[in-house]
Scaffold this active site. Sequence first.
Site, mmCIF file in Angstrom:
data_model
loop_
_atom_site.group_PDB
_atom_site.id
_atom_site.type_symbol
_atom_site.label_atom_id
_atom_site.label_comp_id
_atom_site.label_asym_id
_atom_site.label_seq_id
_atom_site.Cartn_x
_atom_site.Cartn_y
_atom_site.Cartn_z
ATOM 1 N N ARG A 55 -37.711 -11.694 17.943
ATOM 2 C CA ARG A 55 -36.984 -11.134 16.792
ATOM 3 C C ARG A 55 -37.314 -9.658 16.612
ATOM 4 O O ARG A 55 -36.512 -8.890 16.092
ATOM 5 C CB ARG A 55 -37.278 -11.926 15.508
ATOM 6 C CG ARG A 55 -36.699 -11.289 14.256
ATOM 7 C CD ARG A 55 -36.498 -12.272 13.124
ATOM 8 N NE ARG A 55 -37.676 -13.067 12.846
ATOM 9 C CZ ARG A 55 -38.775 -12.616 12.228
ATOM 10 N NH1 ARG A 55 -38.869 -11.364 11.833
ATOM 11 N NH2 ARG A 55 -39.790 -13.424 12.017
ATOM 12 N N TYR A 108 -13.919 0.514 8.777
ATOM 13 C CA TYR A 108 -13.795 -0.905 9.139
ATOM 14 C C TYR A 108 -14.025 -1.799 7.907
ATOM 15 O O TYR A 108 -14.908 -1.530 7.080
ATOM 16 C CB TYR A 108 -14.803 -1.219 10.253
ATOM 17 C CG TYR A 108 -14.859 -2.666 10.598
ATOM 18 C CD1 TYR A 108 -13.752 -3.307 11.134
ATOM 19 C CD2 TYR A 108 -16.000 -3.413 10.369
ATOM 20 C CE1 TYR A 108 -13.778 -4.652 11.434
ATOM 21 C CE2 TYR A 108 -16.048 -4.760 10.670
ATOM 22 C CZ TYR A 108 -14.930 -5.374 11.197
ATOM 23 O OH TYR A 108 -14.963 -6.711 11.486
ATOM 24 N N ASP A 176 -20.151 6.149 12.730
ATOM 25 C CA ASP A 176 -19.852 4.950 13.505
ATOM 26 C C ASP A 176 -18.985 5.399 14.686
ATOM 27 O O ASP A 176 -17.832 5.790 14.516
ATOM 28 C CB ASP A 176 -19.111 3.941 12.608
ATOM 29 C CG ASP A 176 -18.759 2.654 13.335
ATOM 30 O OD1 ASP A 176 -18.627 2.677 14.569
ATOM 31 O OD2 ASP A 176 -18.593 1.618 12.659
ATOM 32 N N LYS A 201 -17.356 -4.063 21.079
ATOM 33 C CA LYS A 201 -16.035 -3.572 21.510
ATOM 34 C C LYS A 201 -16.116 -2.997 22.936
ATOM 35 O O LYS A 201 -16.349 -3.692 23.870
ATOM 36 C CB LYS A 201 -15.524 -2.542 20.496
ATOM 37 C CG LYS A 201 -15.599 -3.026 19.058
ATOM 38 C CD LYS A 201 -14.572 -4.096 18.792
ATOM 39 C CE LYS A 201 -14.939 -5.086 17.691
ATOM 40 N NZ LYS A 201 -15.802 -4.674 16.619
HETATM 41 C C1 PLP Z 1 -15.448 0.591 13.829
HETATM 42 C C2 PLP Z 1 -16.199 -0.702 13.672
HETATM 43 N N1 PLP Z 1 -17.445 -0.675 13.174
HETATM 44 C C3 PLP Z 1 -18.163 -1.810 13.000
HETATM 45 C C4 PLP Z 1 -17.632 -3.046 13.310
HETATM 46 C C5 PLP Z 1 -18.458 -4.280 13.099
HETATM 47 O O1 PLP Z 1 -18.969 -4.717 14.313
HETATM 48 P P1 PLP Z 1 -19.364 -6.232 14.647
HETATM 49 O O2 PLP Z 1 -18.104 -7.027 14.637
HETATM 50 O O3 PLP Z 1 -19.989 -6.136 16.005
HETATM 51 O O4 PLP Z 1 -20.320 -6.673 13.597
HETATM 52 C C6 PLP Z 1 -16.343 -3.119 13.850
HETATM 53 C C7 PLP Z 1 -15.773 -4.429 14.206
HETATM 54 O O5 PLP Z 1 -14.600 -4.578 14.486
HETATM 55 C C8 PLP Z 1 -15.596 -1.915 14.029
HETATM 56 O O6 PLP Z 1 -14.344 -1.917 14.518
#
Ligand code: PLP
Length: 305
Positions: A55, A108, A176, A201
């Site tokens: 962990r 997101y 991000d 992704k």
């Molecule tokens: C731009 C972006 N940030 C964060 C996330 C969250 O990621 P996760 O689904 O791996 O938790 C996503 C998910 O689609 C995303 O598109």
Amino acid sequence: MKEKSFTTKAVHAGRYTPARGVVPPIYQTATYAFETAREMQDIFEGKSEGFVYSRVGNPTQKVFEEKMAVLEGGESAKAFASGMGAINAAVLSIVKSGDHVISDRTIYGSTYDLFTEIFPRLGINVSMIDLSKTDELEENLQDNTKLIFCETPTNPTMKLVDIKKISQYHPTTMVDNTYMTPYLQNPLELGSDVVVHSATKYICGHCDTLGGVIISDAEFIERTHQLLKDFGAAMSPFNAWLLLRGIKTLTLRMDRHTANAEKVAEFLEEHPSIAKVYYPGLKDHPQHALAKSQMRGFGGMIAFE
Ligand SMILES: Cc1ncc(COP(=O)(O)O)c(C=O)c1O
């Protein structure tokens, strides 16, 4: 010696191959064995290198972290079970009750929920604004603003935020970089303090695992460790291994995604049933010049009306 190319680093950066295997092993273990209690204690206390419990650290996960730090141009990285695990830990390593956060309002969905529902419950105030407008940013800055957060390009309108510009202000900036990947954009080089990714992704690239990662300087990554340890959103060794396999082809995939998206955007732009196409690679995108200055390619995401 000549600096290694991004593609070479994507294949070779981060190594842990005790039996000389080209590919790092999947350390599918939760616990580790020690000769003495002292040996374990020293690792626990950070006096010697090693792993005590998966962990809080695992060799396969560590290879993934090392590779991501190199690719983003950061000192260090911390892996998490998902992008949301990484974002949550990164933000809570900066803010506490009574602090203020400024975020772009186009982000997101789950990050939006975190900022508008979960964090306010913890006494963290968040202003959701349009970060492409400097005056809005300046109007919302407060003495207790500790963080400025954005995605660029934003999902789904493909609006850009000028990373250099928002990084000039005093609070910590976090980007991000999921949509761009480190191949097409490096926010740390543009002045940002922290980068987060949903590795689920493009970094994975095969739709077969979740993952998240934070990249920053060593001191900040050390701070995120407690959130990993105590919230427990650890990346599994197998997922780390799948991500390492995916990254090897990141540049090939991103080049193809970008080429495809450019063609689709141009096609849609000419289509009589389409009113508007949002793609920063189009010359008439209002932020095309900014896109060219902070991105090395326009990526695979398009929106249209
Ligand atoms: C731009 C972006 N940030 C964060 C996330 C969250 O990621 P996760 O689904 O791996 O938790 C996503 C998910 O689609 C995303 O598109």
